[in-house]
Scaffold this motif. Sequence first.
Motif, PDB file in Angstrom:
ATOM      1  N   LYS A  26       0.842  -1.212   0.000  1.00  0.00           N
ATOM      2  CA  LYS A  26       0.000   0.000   0.000  1.00  0.00           C
ATOM      3  C   LYS A  26       0.872   1.255   0.000  1.00  0.00           C
ATOM      4  N   ARG A  27       1.972   1.208   0.744  1.00  0.00           N
ATOM      5  CA  ARG A  27       2.863   2.373   0.801  1.00  0.00           C
ATOM      6  C   ARG A  27       3.478   2.678  -0.562  1.00  0.00           C
ATOM      7  N   GLN A  28       3.664   1.624  -1.353  1.00  0.00           N
ATOM      8  CA  GLN A  28       4.285   1.840  -2.661  1.00  0.00           C
ATOM      9  C   GLN A  28       3.324   2.433  -3.687  1.00  0.00           C
TER      10      GLN A  28
ATOM     11  N   GLY B  35       0.555   9.335  -8.746  1.00  0.00           N
ATOM     12  CA  GLY B  35       1.532  10.423  -8.622  1.00  0.00           C
ATOM     13  C   GLY B  35       2.930   9.936  -8.280  1.00  0.00           C
ATOM     14  N   ARG B  36       3.058   8.611  -8.033  1.00  0.00           N
ATOM     15  CA  ARG B  36       4.382   8.055  -7.760  1.00  0.00           C
ATOM     16  C   ARG B  36       5.212   8.032  -9.043  1.00  0.00           C
ATOM     17  N   GLY B  37       6.535   8.053  -8.900  1.00  0.00           N
ATOM     18  CA  GLY B  37       7.415   8.086 -10.069  1.00  0.00           C
ATOM     19  C   GLY B  37       7.894   6.696 -10.463  1.00  0.00           C
ATOM     20  N   GLY B  38       8.965   6.644 -11.271  1.00  0.00           N
ATOM     21  CA  GLY B  38       9.446   5.392 -11.862  1.00  0.00           C
ATOM     22  C   GLY B  38       9.990   4.382 -10.868  1.00  0.00           C
ATOM     23  N   ARG B  39      10.491   4.828  -9.743  1.00  0.00           N
ATOM     24  CA  ARG B  39      11.146   3.910  -8.795  1.00  0.00           C
ATOM     25  C   ARG B  39      10.207   2.801  -8.327  1.00  0.00           C
ATOM     26  N   MET B  40       8.955   3.168  -8.129  1.00  0.00           N
ATOM     27  CA  MET B  40       8.017   2.178  -7.577  1.00  0.00           C
ATOM     28  C   MET B  40       7.685   1.073  -8.579  1.00  0.00           C
ATOM     29  N   LYS B  41       8.062   1.300  -9.856  1.00  0.00           N
ATOM     30  CA  LYS B  41       7.891   0.216 -10.841  1.00  0.00           C
ATOM     31  C   LYS B  41       9.027  -0.797 -10.704  1.00  0.00           C
TER      32      LYS B  41
ATOM     33  N   LYS C  82      15.637  -3.325  -4.833  1.00  0.00           N
ATOM     34  CA  LYS C  82      15.948  -3.963  -6.128  1.00  0.00           C
ATOM     35  C   LYS C  82      16.792  -3.033  -6.995  1.00  0.00           C
ATOM     36  N   ASP C  83      16.573  -1.730  -6.843  1.00  0.00           N
ATOM     37  CA  ASP C  83      17.282  -0.753  -7.676  1.00  0.00           C
ATOM     38  C   ASP C  83      18.794  -0.781  -7.435  1.00  0.00           C
ATOM     39  N   PHE C  84      19.228  -1.413  -6.352  1.00  0.00           N
ATOM     40  CA  PHE C  84      20.669  -1.475  -6.045  1.00  0.00           C
ATOM     41  C   PHE C  84      21.452  -2.059  -7.222  1.00  0.00           C
TER      42      PHE C  84
ATOM     43  N   VAL D 168      22.526  21.788  -5.041  1.00  0.00           N
ATOM     44  CA  VAL D 168      21.683  21.320  -3.934  1.00  0.00           C
ATOM     45  C   VAL D 168      20.232  21.791  -4.065  1.00  0.00           C
ATOM     46  N   ARG D 169      19.297  20.876  -3.832  1.00  0.00           N
ATOM     47  CA  ARG D 169      17.872  21.173  -4.043  1.00  0.00           C
ATOM     48  C   ARG D 169      17.267  21.906  -2.851  1.00  0.00           C
ATOM     49  N   PRO D 170      16.684  23.092  -3.088  1.00  0.00           N
ATOM     50  CA  PRO D 170      15.990  23.781  -1.994  1.00  0.00           C
ATOM     51  C   PRO D 170      14.880  22.883  -1.433  1.00  0.00           C
ATOM     52  N   GLY D 171      14.782  22.823  -0.134  1.00  0.00           N
ATOM     53  CA  GLY D 171      13.711  22.031   0.500  1.00  0.00           C
ATOM     54  C   GLY D 171      14.143  20.629   0.867  1.00  0.00           C
ATOM     55  N   HIS D 172      15.224  20.135   0.248  1.00  0.00           N
ATOM     56  CA  HIS D 172      15.756  18.810   0.598  1.00  0.00           C
ATOM     57  C   HIS D 172      16.835  19.013   1.669  1.00  0.00           C
ATOM     58  N   ALA D 173      17.384  17.943   2.184  1.00  0.00           N
ATOM     59  CA  ALA D 173      18.425  18.055   3.216  1.00  0.00           C
ATOM     60  C   ALA D 173      19.792  18.373   2.606  1.00  0.00           C
TER      61      ALA D 173
ATOM     62  N   SER E 165      18.428  10.741   3.546  1.00  0.00           N
ATOM     63  CA  SER E 165      17.274  11.593   3.882  1.00  0.00           C
ATOM     64  C   SER E 165      16.054  11.210   3.039  1.00  0.00           C
ATOM     65  N   SER E 166      16.281  10.411   1.998  1.00  0.00           N
ATOM     66  CA  SER E 166      15.191   9.965   1.114  1.00  0.00           C
ATOM     67  C   SER E 166      14.056   9.294   1.886  1.00  0.00           C
ATOM     68  N   ALA E 167      12.858   9.464   1.360  1.00  0.00           N
ATOM     69  CA  ALA E 167      11.683   8.829   1.974  1.00  0.00           C
ATOM     70  C   ALA E 167      11.656   7.314   1.769  1.00  0.00           C
ATOM     71  N   ARG E 168      12.674   6.765   1.122  1.00  0.00           N
ATOM     72  CA  ARG E 168      12.768   5.304   1.002  1.00  0.00           C
ATOM     73  C   ARG E 168      12.736   4.649   2.394  1.00  0.00           C
ATOM     74  N   GLU E 169      13.305   5.334   3.369  1.00  0.00           N
ATOM     75  CA  GLU E 169      13.403   4.796   4.729  1.00  0.00           C
ATOM     76  C   GLU E 169      12.025   4.529   5.332  1.00  0.00           C
TER      77      GLU E 169
ATOM     78  N   GLU F 119      16.646  14.851  -9.703  1.00  0.00           N
ATOM     79  CA  GLU F 119      16.727  13.420  -9.436  1.00  0.00           C
ATOM     80  C   GLU F 119      15.365  12.844  -9.773  1.00  0.00           C
ATOM     81  N   ARG F 120      15.338  11.602 -10.239  1.00  0.00           N
ATOM     82  CA  ARG F 120      14.041  10.958 -10.462  1.00  0.00           C
ATOM     83  C   ARG F 120      13.222  11.072  -9.167  1.00  0.00           C
ATOM     84  N   SER F 121      11.930  11.408  -9.296  1.00  0.00           N
ATOM     85  CA  SER F 121      11.146  11.605  -8.080  1.00  0.00           C
ATOM     86  C   SER F 121       9.646  11.412  -8.340  1.00  0.00           C
ATOM     87  N   ASP F 122       8.868  11.618  -7.300  1.00  0.00           N
ATOM     88  CA  ASP F 122       7.405  11.501  -7.404  1.00  0.00           C
ATOM     89  C   ASP F 122       6.807  12.901  -7.507  1.00  0.00           C
ATOM     90  N   ALA F 123       5.699  13.034  -8.264  1.00  0.00           N
ATOM     91  CA  ALA F 123       5.008  14.338  -8.327  1.00  0.00           C
ATOM     92  C   ALA F 123       4.170  14.542  -7.075  1.00  0.00           C
TER      93      ALA F 123
HETATM   94  C1  EPS Z   1      12.759   9.963  -3.077  1.00  0.00           C
HETATM   95  C2  EPS Z   1      12.953   9.889  -4.461  1.00  0.00           C
HETATM   96  C3  EPS Z   1      12.421   8.748  -5.257  1.00  0.00           C
HETATM   97  C4  EPS Z   1      11.235   8.145  -4.549  1.00  0.00           C
HETATM   98  C5  EPS Z   1      11.737   7.760  -3.162  1.00  0.00           C
HETATM   99  C6  EPS Z   1      11.936   9.005  -2.347  1.00  0.00           C
HETATM  100  O1  EPS Z   1      13.369   7.706  -5.379  1.00  0.00           O
HETATM  101  P1  EPS Z   1      14.298   7.576  -6.645  1.00  0.00           P
HETATM  102  O2  EPS Z   1      15.244   8.730  -6.560  1.00  0.00           O
HETATM  103  O3  EPS Z   1      15.002   6.254  -6.534  1.00  0.00           O
HETATM  104  O4  EPS Z   1      13.396   7.639  -7.845  1.00  0.00           O
HETATM  105  O5  EPS Z   1      10.735   7.042  -5.265  1.00  0.00           O
HETATM  106  O6  EPS Z   1      10.830   6.951  -2.509  1.00  0.00           O
HETATM  107  C7  EPS Z   1      11.126   5.633  -2.446  1.00  0.00           C
HETATM  108  C8  EPS Z   1      12.162   5.054  -3.012  1.00  0.00           C
HETATM  109  C9  EPS Z   1      10.152   4.880  -1.661  1.00  0.00           C
HETATM  110  O7  EPS Z   1      10.327   3.657  -1.495  1.00  0.00           O
HETATM  111  O8  EPS Z   1       9.184   5.513  -1.191  1.00  0.00           O
HETATM  112  C10 EPS Z   1      13.346  11.046  -2.279  1.00  0.00           C
HETATM  113  O9  EPS Z   1      14.193  11.776  -2.806  1.00  0.00           O
HETATM  114  O10 EPS Z   1      13.010  11.193  -1.089  1.00  0.00           O
END
Ligand code: EPS
Length: 389
Positions: A39-41, A45-51, A80-82, A105-110, A130-134, A333-337
Motif C-alpha cells: 500500500k505504501r508503494q 503520482g508516484r514516479g518510476g522507482r516504484m515500478k 531492487k534498484d541497487f 543542492v535542491r531547496p527544500g531537501h536536506a 534523507s530519502s523517503a525510502r526509509e 533526481e528521479r522523483s514523485d510528483a
Molecule cells: C525519493 C525519491 C524517489 C522516490 C523515493 C523518495 O526515489 P528515486 O530517486 O530512486 O526515484 O521514489 O521513494 C522511495 C524510493 C520509496 O520507497 O518511497 C526522495 O528523494 O526522497
Amino acid sequence: MLRYLTSGESHGQSLITIIDGIPSNIELNIDDINEELRKRQGGYGRGGRMKIEKDKINIIGGVRGKKTIGSPISFEIKNKDFENWVNFMSPMDEIDRESRIVENVRPGHADLVGCLKYDFDDARNVLERSSARETASRVAVGAICKQVLKNFNIEFTSHVVQIGDIKDDNIYDFDFIKNNVNNSEIRCVNPSLEEKIKNKIDECKKDGDSLGGIVEIRVKNIIPGLGSYTHFDKKIDGQLAMHLMGTQAIKGVEIGIGFEAATKVGSKVMDEISYDKENGIRRKTNNLGGIEGGMTTGEEMIIRCAMKPIPTLYKPLDTINVNTLQSYKASVERSDACAVPACSVVCENVVAFVICQFFLEKLGGDCLEDLQNNYNTYVKRLGDRGWKR
Ligand code: EPS
C-alpha cells in the motif's frame, strides 16, 4: 521500552531494521506486513522507482515458527534498484562517484545543510539517507506493532483529506474509511474528488512541479490512560507529534480539530462528559481527538499531518553549486510528483508504533499472556469506575 533503529540508503543494498521490546508469543502474519508495504508503494503520482521495487520483508531474527520470541526482531527490505547502482553505492568496493555527484543542492531537501554539517562535497551522501525510502522500514515496524495491538482489538485506518488546494470537507466514520480507502488510487474516500485530484496531479507533473497535502489517521478501540499528564515527555500527543514530525516531509501535526481549536471559545471545543448505566462514561463530541492531558480518553483518536510538496522538481528552482558557490538550477533526481497517498500509509504505521509503545509501557509484559492479564485487570478496574468499551 519499545524502540527501533533503521539503517540503509535509498539506492543501497537494503533497508535494515531492528525492533526491540515486542513481547513473546505474538503470532506474525507476513502477508499482512507485506500488504502494508504494498500500500505504501502505491498511490497516483508516484514516479518510476516504484515500478522497480516490490517491497517485501525478510525477517532475520526474533521470530520462530511465525511467533515472536521476545528477542530483538531484525528484518531486511531489499532495494531492487541497487542492481543499477552497484557501481555508485557499493559500501566496500571502489565506486564511480563522479557520474552520480549532486552538487546543485535542491531547496527544500536536506542537501545543502547536510553537506555543510557533515563536510561533504557531494549531496548524494545526504540524499541517499534523507530519502523517503526509509519509510518502508517504518511501515514494517508499524505493521508488526499492529499485530500486537490486534490482540486487543485496536484498529487503525487513514485517508487523504487534501491534496494541494483540493479538500475533502466531509466527516467520515472509522469503518467507512477503512472499507473504502483502498478502492481509491489516491486514498481519498470521496469519489467525487478522485478525478479532480488526479487531474491536478497530472497538471502539476506536466509543469515539472510537485504537490503536498493532508492525511488523517484514526485509531479505534483504544483504552483510556495511555500516556500521562505528569511530565512533558510522557504525553502521548507529544510523542505522536515527535514521531510524525520525524517522518520525511511532514510539516505539521494536528490532534482532533487542532489549529481550529484556537479560533473557538472553550465551550465549543471541550468534549462534554456524560454517564449512563448502559453506555458508561461518554463524550458528546470528540473535538480533542481522543487525547486530554497527554492521555488517551478512550474515544477514537484523530490525527492529521500536513505533508509539504516533494522538493525534487523537474522544473528546478534556483540554487548554488555547494562546492563553487556559483548559481545554478537545482539538480534533478528521479522523483514523485505527489506522494501524499503513500504518506497516509506511512503516518498510520508511525502512529501504530507510538500507540504500541505506550500500550506496552502501561501494561508491560514479556509475553502476550502477561499483557492479556494486565489488560483484563486494567479494563475491569476501568469498568468498575464507569468506563465501557
Ligand atoms: C525519493 C525519491 C524517489 C522516490 C523515493 C523518495 O526515489 P528515486 O530517486 O530512486 O526515484 O521514489 O521513494 C522511495 C524510493 C520509496 O520507497 O518511497 C526522495 O528523494 O526522497
